[in-house]
Enzyme design. Sequence first.
Site, short mmCIF file in Angstrom:
data_model
loop_
_atom_site.label_atom_id
_atom_site.label_comp_id
_atom_site.label_asym_id
_atom_site.label_seq_id
_atom_site.Cartn_x
_atom_site.Cartn_y
_atom_site.Cartn_z
N GLU A 82 17.27 32.55 11.10
CA GLU A 82 17.04 33.26 9.84
C GLU A 82 17.02 34.77 10.03
O GLU A 82 17.17 35.51 9.06
CB GLU A 82 15.72 32.79 9.20
CG GLU A 82 15.76 31.36 8.68
CD GLU A 82 16.63 31.20 7.43
OE1 GLU A 82 16.92 32.21 6.78
OE2 GLU A 82 17.01 30.06 7.13
N TYR A 103 10.31 34.96 5.73
CA TYR A 103 10.21 34.32 7.05
C TYR A 103 11.16 35.01 8.04
O TYR A 103 10.77 35.40 9.14
CB TYR A 103 10.56 32.84 6.92
CG TYR A 103 10.73 32.12 8.24
CD1 TYR A 103 9.64 31.58 8.91
CD2 TYR A 103 12.00 31.95 8.81
CE1 TYR A 103 9.80 30.92 10.12
CE2 TYR A 103 12.17 31.29 10.01
CZ TYR A 103 11.06 30.78 10.67
OH TYR A 103 11.24 30.13 11.88
N SER A 111 14.42 32.96 15.35
CA SER A 111 15.07 32.04 14.40
C SER A 111 16.44 32.53 13.97
O SER A 111 16.69 33.74 13.88
CB SER A 111 14.18 31.92 13.16
OG SER A 111 14.87 31.32 12.10
P1 NAP Z 1 5.52 23.84 13.35
O1 NAP Z 1 5.65 22.39 13.62
O2 NAP Z 1 5.36 24.30 11.95
O3 NAP Z 1 4.27 24.38 14.21
C1 NAP Z 1 3.72 25.65 13.98
C2 NAP Z 1 2.44 25.76 14.78
O4 NAP Z 1 1.85 27.05 14.54
C3 NAP Z 1 1.37 24.72 14.44
O5 NAP Z 1 0.89 24.19 15.63
C4 NAP Z 1 0.28 25.54 13.75
O6 NAP Z 1 -1.01 25.07 14.05
C5 NAP Z 1 0.46 26.90 14.41
N1 NAP Z 1 -0.13 27.95 13.59
C6 NAP Z 1 0.21 28.29 12.32
N2 NAP Z 1 -0.57 29.29 11.90
C7 NAP Z 1 -1.43 29.58 12.91
C8 NAP Z 1 -2.50 30.50 13.07
N3 NAP Z 1 -2.81 31.37 12.10
N4 NAP Z 1 -3.17 30.52 14.24
C9 NAP Z 1 -2.87 29.65 15.23
N5 NAP Z 1 -1.86 28.75 15.15
C10 NAP Z 1 -1.16 28.72 13.98
O7 NAP Z 1 6.74 24.65 13.96
P2 NAP Z 1 7.84 24.16 15.03
O8 NAP Z 1 8.91 23.41 14.31
O9 NAP Z 1 7.16 23.55 16.19
O10 NAP Z 1 8.50 25.54 15.46
C11 NAP Z 1 8.00 26.29 16.56
C12 NAP Z 1 8.40 27.75 16.39
O11 NAP Z 1 9.83 27.83 16.35
C13 NAP Z 1 7.89 28.39 15.09
O12 NAP Z 1 7.53 29.72 15.35
C14 NAP Z 1 9.10 28.36 14.17
O13 NAP Z 1 9.07 29.40 13.22
C15 NAP Z 1 10.23 28.53 15.18
N6 NAP Z 1 11.50 27.92 14.72
C16 NAP Z 1 11.53 26.58 14.49
C17 NAP Z 1 12.71 26.01 14.03
C18 NAP Z 1 12.82 24.53 13.77
O14 NAP Z 1 13.88 24.07 13.29
N7 NAP Z 1 11.80 23.75 14.09
C19 NAP Z 1 13.85 26.82 13.83
C20 NAP Z 1 13.76 28.18 14.07
C21 NAP Z 1 12.57 28.72 14.54
P3 NAP Z 1 -1.93 24.34 12.97
O15 NAP Z 1 -1.26 23.04 12.69
O16 NAP Z 1 -3.23 24.24 13.65
O17 NAP Z 1 -1.96 25.28 11.78
#
Ligand code: NAP
Length: 326
Positions: free
Chosen positions: A131, A153, A129
């Site tokens: 961040e 985070y 990220s």
């Molecule tokens: P998201 O929509 O919040 O999805 C996160 C996923 O992680 C969900 O499927 C959730 O599953 C799963 N998860 C959370 N806790 C878990 C656990 N204990 N065990 C198993 N699964 C778990 O995030 P995203 O937007 O797709 O982002 C994908 C990745 O990119 C993340 O790591 C995020 O930090 C990183 N990122 C995203 C952005 C952005 O702008 N979107 C920017 C920078 C970095 P459940 O629903 O089943 O809990």
Amino acid sequence: MATALITGLTGQDGGYLAEQLAADGHTVHGVVSPAHDPDGIPEHLRALGDALVVHEADLRDLDALTALVDEVAPDLLFNLGGMSSVAASWEDPVGTLDVNARPVLGLLEHLFRRSERGAAPTRFVQASSAEVFAGCGRTPIDESCPVDPVNPYGAAKALGHQAVGMYRQRGLHASSLVLFNHESPRRPVRFVTRKITAGVAAIAAGRADRLTLGNLAVHRDWGWAPDYTRAMVLAATAEAPDDYVVATGRAHSLFDLVEIAFGEVGITDWQRYVVSDAALVRPAEADVLVGDSTKLRTRLGWAPTVEFREIVAAMVAADVAALAED
Ligand code: NAP
């Protein structure tokens, strides 16, 4: 064709990545948390049918996670799962470390041991990220910026990011993608971007009369989520592993986003609907986060395909359509 394993399957990015990999002909395995409602698998994932195999595992359960890696023996492993909200990380800093950092180390160490045992290699991509670099004081941020997180985070993501570099030194094909904010209609409503587009749609439909927000002056570099998952595939399939900033290079304020979103539903006097709440202003937040993705563009040929205004318009249109069906 490769076998891919994705953690965070049900998240915004997990869905787009699974669709792209399946469309490319790969076999896709995805991890959902045991807490996930089995009936809650999103329609876009169900539509993949036999091209997708769903497994249950909690990222905090390293034994279950590594056993799954052994079972699937993936060629490509995308670690997207985790706690993805900066705001929520202040509510549970230790839990954030458990889900955003420990699994990265656990997976990398396991892949390293597998490679020592002569198992077929697995390429690893970490969803890192912006961040990680939020306090570095440079703009735009590129891969050479010093690691300097300003919230739990970012600190957890920083550990994961650095672990990828360590294991790359040990010979793994491990890449860390420094993702700047990326959005889509699949973004959960707990994120401010989607909160805005869903709120604007509700106001336009006469179902709400206000939108409560924090600091509208923050500037972020917002991209289109499917472009960012495509970057993950490029990194995984590149000859050599590396770290890459994934960003558009353009900053916009939340103020811009709110104005465009209201404009999409024909509301120009939007200030009368927006209420400011100091409780929503986050502690220690970077005012501006913009990325320089020159390395990704020049080495792997990546480019963003959707402009900021189009992203906001697509999100508002999806929210308006969802309310019309309701
Ligand atoms: P998201 O929509 O919040 O999805 C996160 C996923 O992680 C969900 O499927 C959730 O599953 C799963 N998860 C959370 N806790 C878990 C656990 N204990 N065990 C198993 N699964 C778990 O995030 P995203 O937007 O797709 O982002 C994908 C990745 O990119 C993340 O790591 C995020 O930090 C990183 N990122 C995203 C952005 C952005 O702008 N979107 C920017 C920078 C970095 P459940 O629903 O089943 O809990």
